[in-house]
Motif scaffolding. Sequence first.
Motif, mmCIF file in Angstrom:
data_model
loop_
_atom_site.group_PDB
_atom_site.id
_atom_site.type_symbol
_atom_site.label_atom_id
_atom_site.label_comp_id
_atom_site.label_asym_id
_atom_site.label_seq_id
_atom_site.Cartn_x
_atom_site.Cartn_y
_atom_site.Cartn_z
ATOM 1 N N THR A 175 0.841 -1.189 0.000
ATOM 2 C CA THR A 175 0.000 0.000 0.000
ATOM 3 C C THR A 175 0.878 1.241 0.000
ATOM 4 O O THR A 175 2.096 1.173 0.213
ATOM 5 N N CYS A 176 0.265 2.381 -0.245
ATOM 6 C CA CYS A 176 0.961 3.673 -0.259
ATOM 7 C C CYS A 176 -0.084 4.757 -0.127
ATOM 8 O O CYS A 176 -1.258 4.472 0.083
ATOM 9 N N GLY A 177 0.313 6.017 -0.248
ATOM 10 C CA GLY A 177 -0.649 7.108 -0.223
ATOM 11 C C GLY A 177 -0.259 8.211 0.727
ATOM 12 O O GLY A 177 0.757 8.145 1.421
ATOM 13 N N GLU A 178 -1.105 9.232 0.783
ATOM 14 C CA GLU A 178 -0.815 10.402 1.597
ATOM 15 C C GLU A 178 -0.714 10.064 3.076
ATOM 16 O O GLU A 178 0.022 10.720 3.823
ATOM 17 N N ASN A 179 -1.440 9.060 3.522
ATOM 18 C CA ASN A 179 -1.458 8.712 4.936
ATOM 19 C C ASN A 179 -0.495 7.587 5.282
ATOM 20 O O ASN A 179 -0.567 7.016 6.374
ATOM 21 N N GLU A 180 0.380 7.265 4.357
ATOM 22 C CA GLU A 180 1.396 6.235 4.596
ATOM 23 C C GLU A 180 2.784 6.847 4.475
ATOM 24 O O GLU A 180 3.005 7.760 3.673
ATOM 25 N N ALA A 181 3.705 6.331 5.268
ATOM 26 C CA ALA A 181 5.090 6.827 5.239
ATOM 27 C C ALA A 181 5.831 6.177 4.081
ATOM 28 O O ALA A 181 6.712 5.335 4.262
ATOM 29 N N THR A 182 5.459 6.569 2.868
ATOM 30 C CA THR A 182 6.025 5.978 1.659
ATOM 31 C C THR A 182 6.452 7.071 0.692
ATOM 32 O O THR A 182 5.958 8.203 0.740
ATOM 33 N N VAL A 183 7.352 6.701 -0.209
ATOM 34 C CA VAL A 183 7.781 7.613 -1.271
ATOM 35 C C VAL A 183 6.703 7.721 -2.347
ATOM 36 O O VAL A 183 6.531 8.765 -2.977
ATOM 37 N N VAL A 184 5.961 6.638 -2.536
ATOM 38 C CA VAL A 184 4.960 6.573 -3.610
ATOM 39 C C VAL A 184 3.620 7.117 -3.121
ATOM 40 O O VAL A 184 3.139 6.761 -2.032
ATOM 41 N N LEU A 185 3.012 7.958 -3.939
ATOM 42 C CA LEU A 185 1.691 8.498 -3.658
ATOM 43 C C LEU A 185 0.602 7.550 -4.150
ATOM 44 O O LEU A 185 -0.403 7.329 -3.469
ATOM 45 N N GLY A 202 3.993 14.933 5.651
ATOM 46 C CA GLY A 202 2.669 15.406 6.074
ATOM 47 C C GLY A 202 2.683 15.677 7.559
ATOM 48 O O GLY A 202 3.462 15.090 8.315
ATOM 49 N N GLU A 203 1.800 16.555 8.003
ATOM 50 C CA GLU A 203 1.809 16.953 9.408
ATOM 51 C C GLU A 203 1.499 15.788 10.341
ATOM 52 O O GLU A 203 1.884 15.808 11.518
ATOM 53 N N GLN A 204 0.818 14.762 9.834
ATOM 54 C CA GLN A 204 0.515 13.601 10.667
ATOM 55 C C GLN A 204 1.748 12.751 10.969
ATOM 56 O O GLN A 204 1.678 11.820 11.761
ATOM 57 N N PHE A 205 2.862 13.091 10.345
ATOM 58 C CA PHE A 205 4.095 12.324 10.543
ATOM 59 C C PHE A 205 5.100 13.064 11.433
ATOM 60 O O PHE A 205 6.302 12.847 11.334
ATOM 61 N N LEU A 220 6.322 -1.651 16.583
ATOM 62 C CA LEU A 220 7.160 -0.530 16.170
ATOM 63 C C LEU A 220 6.869 -0.081 14.740
ATOM 64 O O LEU A 220 7.611 0.711 14.167
ATOM 65 N N GLY A 221 5.798 -0.602 14.158
ATOM 66 C CA GLY A 221 5.493 -0.293 12.770
ATOM 67 C C GLY A 221 5.243 1.179 12.511
ATOM 68 O O GLY A 221 5.474 1.668 11.409
ATOM 69 N N ARG A 222 4.733 1.898 13.507
ATOM 70 C CA ARG A 222 4.542 3.349 13.387
ATOM 71 C C ARG A 222 5.321 4.011 14.523
ATOM 72 O O ARG A 222 4.776 4.679 15.398
ATOM 73 N N ILE A 223 6.608 3.813 14.485
ATOM 74 C CA ILE A 223 7.461 4.192 15.607
ATOM 75 C C ILE A 223 7.482 5.697 15.848
ATOM 76 O O ILE A 223 7.758 6.151 16.964
ATOM 77 N N TRP A 224 7.159 6.470 14.832
ATOM 78 C CA TRP A 224 7.128 7.920 15.019
ATOM 79 C C TRP A 224 6.011 8.342 15.981
ATOM 80 O O TRP A 224 6.014 9.447 16.489
ATOM 81 N N GLU A 225 5.037 7.447 16.255
ATOM 82 C CA GLU A 225 3.946 7.769 17.172
ATOM 83 C C GLU A 225 4.293 7.459 18.634
ATOM 84 O O GLU A 225 3.554 7.844 19.539
ATOM 85 N N LEU A 226 5.404 6.743 18.867
ATOM 86 C CA LEU A 226 5.797 6.452 20.242
ATOM 87 C C LEU A 226 6.258 7.726 20.937
ATOM 88 O O LEU A 226 6.947 8.554 20.340
ATOM 89 N N LYS A 227 5.901 7.847 22.201
ATOM 90 C CA LYS A 227 6.282 9.049 22.939
ATOM 91 C C LYS A 227 6.489 8.726 24.409
ATOM 92 O O LYS A 227 5.974 7.729 24.929
ATOM 93 N N LEU A 228 7.267 9.561 25.057
ATOM 94 C CA LEU A 228 7.478 9.426 26.491
ATOM 95 C C LEU A 228 6.230 9.867 27.241
ATOM 96 O O LEU A 228 5.559 10.824 26.849
ATOM 97 N N VAL A 229 5.921 9.146 28.283
ATOM 98 C CA VAL A 229 4.819 9.542 29.156
ATOM 99 C C VAL A 229 5.339 10.597 30.125
ATOM 100 O O VAL A 229 6.348 10.379 30.809
ATOM 101 N N LYS A 230 4.676 11.727 30.168
ATOM 102 C CA LYS A 230 5.148 12.814 31.034
ATOM 103 C C LYS A 230 4.708 12.575 32.477
ATOM 104 O O LYS A 230 3.630 12.088 32.732
#
Length: 901
Positions: free
Chosen positions: A79-89, A543-546, A891-901
Motif C-alpha cells: 500500500t501507499c498514499g498520503e497517509n502512509e510513510a512511503t515515497v509513492v503516492l 505530512g503533518e501527521q508524521f 514498532l510499525g509506526r514508531i514515530w507515534e511512540l512518545k514518552l509519558v510525562k
Amino acid sequence: MNKKAVKALSLTLSAMFVASACYSLTGCKKKNKKDSIVLMTEELNGLFNPFYATAGTDMDIVGMTQIGMLTTDDNGNTTCGENEATVVLDYEISESNGNSVYTFVLKNDILFSDGYALTMNDVLFNMYEYLDPVYTGSSTMYSTKIEGLDAYRMQANQGSESDTTKQAISLANGRRQELIDIYVEASEKYDPSSTSYNVTEEQMLNFIKEWDATGNYTAAVGDPPEGKDGAAYYRDMLTDDYNRIRELFKKELETDFKTAKDAYDLESDSLPYKKWADDKHFKNDVFKFFYYEGFITPKYEKVNGKDNKNVIESFDNMSLLDRYNSEEKAIEYIYTYYMQQKFDQVLTGWGTSNTIMTEFEAKAKEVLLQDKVTDGLEYPNISGIVSLGHTTDKASVTVNGKEYKVAHNHDETYLNGDAPNKNYGAVTDKSEYDVLQITVEGTDPKAIYNFGFTVAPAHYYTADEQNPNGRKIDIAGNEFGVDWGSFTYQSKVIQSERHVGVPVGAGPFVATDENNKDNPAPAEFYSSNVVYFKKNNNFSSLGEQFEVQAEKLRFQVISSSNALDALASGQVDYVTPQLTTDNSNRLDTLKSKGIESMAGWQLGYGYIGINAGKVPNVYVRRAIMAAMQVELSCEYYKTGTCQPIDWPMSKVGWAYPSTSDNGHSYTRWEELPQNVQNQTYVTTISKIKQLMADGGVSEGDSELKIKFTIAGSSITEHPTYSVFKQAADILNKCGWQVEVVPDSQALVKLSTGSLAVWAAAWGSTVDPDMYQVYSPYSTATSVKAWGYQQILSNSTQYSYEYDILFNRTEGNGSLADIIDEARSTNDREKRKALYQEAMGLVLDLAIELPVYQRQTLYAYNSKTIAGFANCIVNDPTSENNGLVNPYSSPLGRIWELKLVK
C-alpha cells in the motif's frame, strides 16, 4: 520467500520487505532525568548499510532512518498514499502485450534528514545499485525479469549470466590457490627440512615481492592500469590480498573471543562446566577462548572405555594461560599459529575463506564484464525502467482512475557556488509529479515486493574523496550515480567505513551520539552496546501527521534471556522476550508496575541448518536430522503459543502445504516413548547407523566431529537446546563427537558460512518466493550458510547436490527451475504446488530441518512510553483478533511512540 532474522519494523518494505534509568546509558547527566525512549535489540553486527545489511537487528537500526517506496497493510498487502510513510503516492499494475507494467507516482517535497530533496534521482540510483551486476547484497531485485535488465547487466558478453558467475567462481578459486601456492613454496624456501608449513608474515610478504604471478591470478584480477609495470602491479595485488586476509582473520578471531565469553552454561547440572566455574577455568575469558578454539582440551571421565562427556576430569595445555593471559595475547597467539602454520586452512575452512571468496568472485566478475565494454556501455540504461518526465514527452498518466500530470521540469542547478544545491532534481511545479514506469516480462507476483525498496540518498551513498558531494545524476544522460560492474565502487564507495557505520535517509530518526550531535562518527553512533538516534524534523515533510513524537531514541543491546530483568529495572522501555510460561507468569506480576504485553503469530519460523560445505556427506546430514526430535522445542514455550512444523516455511503464509507428510523419513521422529524414557533410542539409532553405512562412515571418523551451535548468548535459554542436547547424546552413542555451544555472533558467522550445524529462526515476508534463500543464483549471504559456494566450486565432489540445484532429469525440474517457474504465475494454487515441490528438494539436500512456528511476545513499560494503539488486530472475524498483526510489529509506526510525562 525472503527470510532474515526477525525484523521489528514494518515502516518500510526494504529490498526484502523490509528513555530509561540513566545508569544504563552513557551520556545521562541526572538519574531522575528521562529524555530518551530505549528499545531492546539483540546482538548487532554493526553493518548499518541499507544495501548490504544482512542481520535483522542491523536492518532494524537502518530502518529507523529509511522510508520505502511502499509499505504493507494489516493483511500484508502493499500500500501507499498520503497517509502512509512511503515515497509513492499512488501506483497501479497493468498489462501490456503480455507484460506487466508498474506505474508509480512519486510524492513531492519529501526531504531526507539532512535537508536534501528526495527525488527521482534517488529512486533510480537505488534501483541501479541493486541491479548492478557485481552487487552482492541481499536484495533480489536483480532476479526480477525487468525488460532490458539482462542486456544492461551483461552488455556485449556472450552466454548467460549464470555462465559468467561460474567463470567468476573458477577465477576466484585460481586467485585463492595462488596465495596457497605462494605459502607452500615460501615454506619450502625458508624451512626446507621441515615436513610441515611455517612461514612468518614478514617472510610471506618478502616472498611475494619475488613472485611472478601465474596466468590464473592475472586472469582473476585483470590487466594492470596503463603505464603500470605488470609484474609490480600483480605483486602489489598479492600483497593487498594477503593483508586483507590478515585483517579478516584477525576480526574473525575477535568475534570468536566474544562468542567464547558466553558459550558455556555454568548453572546447568546437565552440562560438564559447572564443576569448573572458577577463575582459572570457565570464569576466565582467555581460558574459554582457548577452549573454544580447541587449544585447551578436556579429558573426560571414562565409562566402559568411552568418554563420558558429561564429566570433565582435567584439561590439557593449561600452560597457555601462563604465557597468554590477556585477550590481545590470546588472539595474537592463535592468529600467529594459523597464519604461519595453517594458512591453507584459513583460506579453505574458516569464515575468512568465504568472505574473501565473495570478494574475489565479485572482482573476477568485474574483470569478465569490463573486458567487453572498453568502448563504453552498449546498453547504458535498463529499457524497462523509465522516468516518464525525464525521457518521454508523456503529459499525464491515469492511475486508479485519477489523472496525474507528469513533471518535465526539475531543478537543474547542481551547485550554488561551491555548495551543493539540496533541491537538485526536485519537481519545480508542485501540481505535477515524477512518474516511474517499470515493465516486467510476463508475470511476476514477487515483483511488487521488490519494488518496495527503501530509498537511500544518492548524494550521501555515492560520496567519496573525489566526489565529496556525491556523484551528479543525470537521468536523461544515463548517469545514475553507480559505476557499472565495478567491485571497487561497491567496496570502496557504497561500503565505505562511513556508509557502513552511519545510515542516512528520510525515516523518522537520524543518527546521533550520546551528546545528541549531528554527523556522528560510526564509533560514536554505536558505542558501548548503545545505538543513538534523535528525531528527524524533516520526517513531517511527508505530512503533518508524521510529526515524530520522541525527541530521542536509543537501542540497547540486551539478550532475550535478560529482557524482562532489563524492563523491570527500567534499563529499557520495550523488549521482545521469549514467550515462555515463566515469562508469561512474570509479566502477570509486573502489571501492577505498569508493564504491559502483546503477542502475535510470527511471520517466520525456527529451523536447524546444516552447511553442506562443512558437512559434505549428504547421509551424514540426514543422520543429523534423524537424531532431532523437533517437538521438544515447543516445550520451551507457553502451551498453545508454539507448533512443530514439517516444511521450511511459515505456517502463517498462504503457501504452507496442507499435508504434514513431507516424504522424508529422516526428518520425522519415530522413536517409541519408552525408548526415550530409558534413553536407548533403539529405532533412532538404527536409522542413524543405516544412514552412516549408506554414507560410508563409521564410528570415530573425523567428519563425525561436529559443533551444534545455538544462535544466542545462552545455551539453555533457547527452544532448540533440548533438541540439540538429546540429538548430541544419541549421535555420540553412535560414535560421533558432537558438542553443543551457544554463539552470540552466530548471525555474523552465518553470513560468512562459518557454522556447520546451527539453530536459528527466519523472519519471512508476505510473498513465499524462495529465490533469495534457496536459489543457487542468489547472491544473498543466506546461500553461503547452506554451503552453496562449495557446491558450485566443486560439482564433482557435490554431484548429487549440484544435480538437485541445476540438472535434474526425467522430467523433474531442478530447484533453480522450480523457484523460477513459481515466480511466473499469479495462480496461487499452482505456486503452492511448486513451492511444495521445491521444499521437497531442500529436504533432499538435507540443509534445513523445519522445527517450529511460534508467537512473538512484546512487552513495554506503560508508565514511560505510549503510542502502541495501532498495532493490535481489531477484527472479530480474524483468527488473529486481539493479537499483534503478523505482518507488522508494535514498532510499525514508531514515530507515534512518545514518552509519558
